[in-house]
Write an enzyme that holds these catalytic residues in place. Structure first.
Site, PDB file in Angstrom:
ATOM      1  N   ARG A  61       0.803  -1.222   0.000  1.00  0.00           N
ATOM      2  CA  ARG A  61       0.000   0.000   0.000  1.00  0.00           C
ATOM      3  C   ARG A  61       0.837   1.273   0.000  1.00  0.00           C
ATOM      4  NH1 ARG A  61      -4.517  -0.583   4.283  1.00  0.00           N
ATOM      5  NH2 ARG A  61      -2.722  -1.133   5.531  1.00  0.00           N
ATOM      6  N   GLU A  98       3.526  -7.326  13.183  1.00  0.00           N
ATOM      7  CA  GLU A  98       2.509  -7.652  14.172  1.00  0.00           C
ATOM      8  C   GLU A  98       2.029  -9.098  14.087  1.00  0.00           C
ATOM      9  OE1 GLU A  98       1.159  -4.495  11.868  1.00  0.00           O
ATOM     10  OE2 GLU A  98       3.201  -4.445  12.634  1.00  0.00           O
TER      11      GLU A  98
END
Length: 179
Positions: A61, A98
């Site tokens: 992105r 994460e």
């Protein structure tokens, strides 16, 4: 157009890409030409007079706004991609994020010691992918590195993590993780 309007238009997608993650979907704001123009201009404003020669976008992105940002400030665009996605000789860095381990690469000849680089990504969470990108760019011996993101996820301490590693990151807007 305001930052608050942008924040309101970011879509939350619960449990994506895995359970417990509140995904911040920017497709809702990049689909709006006014918001897209506003983001491009606002992100560029802080870097217009910094001598930036290349804007590096982090897959995937980060590829959305990095080329537009590069055009806005008169710089070239360089992609940082996931493992085995670039065709020429590369260097790579692995890092923890994460929800797992990842490896990113850059072409070995993408940057030179004369380059002043702005590294861009869409979201700054814990700072792992941005730090990995900075490590790659540093290996290529550039003059100076700046870092920015569209959104900082407040509460995950990404900016603090980067600051401890000598990187000052600017973000257009901050959104609480659960917001």
């Amino acid at each position: 157009m305001t930052i608050e309007q942008l924040k309101q238009d970011v879509r939350n997608v619960p449990d994506f890409p895995k359970k417990g993650i509140q995904f911040k979907d920017i497709t809702t704001i990049i689909a709006n030409p006014e918001e897209l123009r506003f983001m491009r201009e606002e992100l560029a404003n802080a870097y217009r007079n910094k001598g930036i020669t290349k804007v590096v976008g982090i897959e995937s992105r980060g590829f959305i706004l990095a080329p537009a940002l590069a055009m806005e400030i008169g710089a070239g665009f360089v992609p940082i991609r996931k493992h085995n996605k670039l065709p020429a000789e590369t260097i790579e860095v692995s890092y923890e994020k994460e929800y797992g381990l990842d490896t990113i690469q850059i072409h070995k000849d993408a940057l030179s010691p004369d380059d002043v680089v702005l590294i861009h990504d869409d979201i700054l969470a814990t700072g792992g992918s941005m730090l990995a990108a900075v490590e790659l760019v540093r290996k290529l011996g550039v003059k100076k590195i700046y870092a920015n993101c569209l959104i900082e996820l407040i509460g995950l301490n990404g900016k603090e993590f980067l600051a401890k590693n000598g990187i000052e990151a600017e973000c257009l807007m901050g959104i609480e993780v659960d917001e």
